[in-house]
Design an enzyme around this catalytic site. Structure first.
Site, PDB file in Angstrom:
ATOM      1  N   ASP A   1       0.789  -1.096   0.106  1.00  0.00           N
ATOM      2  CA  ASP A   1      -0.066  -0.158   0.110  1.00  0.00           C
ATOM      3  C   ASP A   1       0.754   1.405   0.055  1.00  0.00           C
ATOM      4  O   ASP A   1       1.992   1.220   0.681  1.00  0.00           O
ATOM      5  CB  ASP A   1      -0.834  -0.128   1.275  1.00  0.00           C
TER       6      ASP A   1
ATOM      7  N   GLU B   1       1.427  -0.379  -5.135  1.00  0.00           N
ATOM      8  CA  GLU B   1       0.312   0.470  -5.287  1.00  0.00           C
ATOM      9  C   GLU B   1       1.185   1.958  -5.316  1.00  0.00           C
ATOM     10  O   GLU B   1       1.432   2.532  -4.512  1.00  0.00           O
ATOM     11  CB  GLU B   1      -0.645   0.816  -4.398  1.00  0.00           C
TER      12      GLU B   1
END
Length: 633
Positions: free
Chosen positions: A313, A366
């Protein structure tokens, strides 16, 4: 009460690796371990608290009394406190009470706890990882199913809101092992990606503010229950990806923040140690012991829970010193640049550790910027990830689809631009949870036109996505055309499947997954320019694009034609590379999906007629707001 007994699981070599940032199995040493010492059963505890003046274990086994079980600090100045408590048992709750040299006293959950109390309670729980796995077939052949040259169609799931039971409560891991597995099998996705399952205190964080990095959240059951869910997915031939959050953590009193009265895990400079967007703390990636902690955590999930991939993330926030910071709120690196050199080094170490330790796994970044070589090997100067989310494709494509069809001819570049950089990374195309919250509307809610056109546009979007090079990711609910934005504290609107248009979208997704898996031209070279060839990208007036998808065998190539307007185009001529016939194998306008049913029922003969700069061509029927996929034979 039994006194604490001196004992250690650490060797000098362990300490050297820990200090060097190279110990990647710290969970075997730190935390609470049920062992025997001199024939006596109990629990060995170990915690890192170098600023501690004293560290006590408080818990059920000593009535939460301080100073009864004070750990011993190691002689080697490693900052590790340890000791064995006879009689402590599985299921006992505990915390560390740490008194710092500066007088600050903290009561902390164990950073290496295997299990935690159900929030809002905050204690750690003595537990084990005993489980008899039944996924040997999957694990033995995973490298053949989870590679970059295989189909990668991901169903992204927030476990707390996928479906609620009759009482309006979360489904447990065990219930999900029945219902979720069956649903993913039915719809044909190759993988599920779970929003963070590591323990977190605050439901509205969706799991992205972690306190228990080594513990699956107790909201849905015990650790072995989560293992059972993973096991069942594997037995069904479905890979499991976990969202992993090494980018930031909350400052909850029982968490990692200010752990021993000092900035232990977070960077001491607030310009690097605090995230203004999420109001959370940022790890000190330049501290070797912290690097060991984080990489050990990644290895832990892959090793002990048989996880097949980690989606990392907020990588952009880690890489850039000026991320969400104004001028004067950040400090350049030693070369005057904005890159966080400690993060770059850490991510390379993380990826090298993962890929050298496990066969057939993937790491996925990401990363929303143009930072180069994110998904390129470290030996070539890259960060070493297997894949990267294609955020530019997501943004441009959704912008295009929001436009009324009459204006699309002026914006075709929004669609075709992705192919100018599509192979600079190993890209995954994400329509994720972030795109269906905070007033952005659902994916269906972005589609223009009346009801028929909105659903036709949605099927068109998904069909274009599944035939575009790269992996695919779709957030739960999008696969059947959820009207409302996602609500983390509710359930998907499953009743919508009573209606034909929603049922048709789900059927289209199921068939697109089958198309993807059954046609090597769509996956064998999905990250290579050799796997894609334009036929026409400049028919702006008709808002039509056409291209060829290629695999290892030219006889299996596919021709894809996309019509982005509600105008039926009969006939529409397409240039082709050679002789033969076109046989339609997928049509997003099929009546069973809710479409008008305009299709190429019979094989279309290819003629010796120049078109699109090619010697051969054929006239096909293009349905309104539709994608047609042909085999050449």
């Amino acid at each position: 009460m039994n006194p604490i007994i001196s004992h250690s699981l650490f060797t000098d070599f362990d300490i050297d690796l820990f200090r060097a940032g190279k110990h990647f199995r710290l969970y075997e040493k730190f935390g609470a371990h049920q062992i025997e010492v001199d024939g006596v059963k109990g629990v060995y505890f170990a915690v890192w608290a170098p600023s501690g003046r004293s560290v006590c274990v408080i818990g059920d086994f000593n009535n939460w009394t301080k100073d009864v079980h004070e750990l011993n600090v190691r002689w080697d100045s490693s900052g590790i406190w340890e000791g064995f408590i006879p009689g402590a048992e599985k299921g006992g709750r505990y915390k560390y009470r740490i008194q710092s040299f500066n007088g600050i006293i903290t009561e902390k959950a164990d950073p290496f706890a295997l299990f935690c109390e159900h929030p809002p309670e905050t204690a750690s729980v003595i537990w084990d990882l005993d489980y008899k796995w039944k996924d040997k077939s999957w694990m033995d052949t995973r490298k053949d199913k989870n590679g970059l040259d295989r189909p990668y169609s991901v169903y992204e799931v927030h476990l707390g809101s996928w479906r609620l039971n009759a009482e309006g409560k979360f489904l447990t891991y065990l219930e999900l092992a029945d219902q979720l597995v069956a649903y993913v099998q039915e719809t044909g996705f190759t993988h599920v990606e779970l929003l963070p399952v590591m323990e977190y205190p605050y439901d509205p964080s969706w799991g992205y503010q972690l306190v228990g990095y080594f513990a699956p959240t107790s909201r849905f059951g015990k650790p072995q229950d989560f293992m059972f869910l993973v096991d069942k997915l594997h037995q069904a031939g479905i890979g499991v990806i976990l969202d992993w959050v090494p980018s930031h953590f909350p400052d909850d009193a029982h968490g990692l923040g200010y752990f021993d009265g000092s900035h232990l895990y977070e960077h001491p400079d607030r310009r690097k140690g605090y995230h203004p967007d999420w109001k959370s703390l940022v790890f000190n990636y330049g501290r070797n012991e912290v690097r060991s902690f984080l990489i050990s955590n990644a290895i832990f999930w892959l090793q002990n829970y048989h996880i097949d991939g980690l989606r990392v993330d907020a990588v952009a926030s880690m890489l850039h010193l000026d991320y969400s910071r104004k001028e004067g709120e950040w400090e350049p690196n030693i070369y005057g640049g904005r890159e966080n050199l400690d993060t770059i080094s850490f991510l390379k170490d993380f990826n090298e550790a993962v890929y050298t330790t496990f066969e057939g796994v993937q790491t996925i970044a990401e990363e929303s910027t143009s930072f180069p070589m994110v998904s390129r090997p470290t030996y070539n100067g890259g960060l070493g990830f297997g894949m990267k989310w294609m955020m530019g494709w997501m943004h441009d494509t959704l912008q295009y689809f929001k436009r009324e069809a009459v204006y699309r001819k002026y914006h075709q570049n929004d669609l075709t631009f992705s192919m100018t950089y599509a192979f600079s990374e190993n890209f995954m195309l994400p329509l994720s949870h972030d795109e269906v919250v905070h007033g952005k509307s659902s994916i269906l809610g972005r589609m223009p036109g009346d009801e028929w056109q909105a659903f036709a546009n949605l099927r068109l979007l998904y069909s274009y996505m599944f035939t575009h090079p790269g992996g695919k990711l779709l957030f739960m609910g999008s696969e059947f055309g959820q009207y409302a934005e996602w609500k983390f504290d509710g359930s998907l609107d499953w009743h919508l499947l009573e209606y034909s248009f929603h049922k048709g979208v789900k059927k289209a997704i199921t068939d697109l997954n089958a198309l993807y898996k059954n046609n090597p031209a769509l996956y064998e070279k999905q990250f290579s320019p050799e796997g894609f060839e334009w036929i026409s990208h400049d028919d702006h007036q008709n808002a039509v694009i056409s291209f060829i998808r290629k695999g290892e065998n030219p006889k299996q190539d596919l021709v894809v034609v996309c019509n982005f307007t509600p105008v039926v185009r009969m006939p529409y001529r397409v240039g082709l590379p050679g002789k033969g016939k076109l046989t339609e194998i997928f049509n997003s306008d099929s009546k069973e999906y809710g479409g008008s049913g305009i299709s190429n029922i019979k094989p279309v003969k290819i003629e010796k007629k120049e078109w699109n700069g090619r010697d051969f061509s054929a006239e096909v029927e293009l349905p309104p707001l539709g994608v047609v996929v042909f085999k050449v034979n």
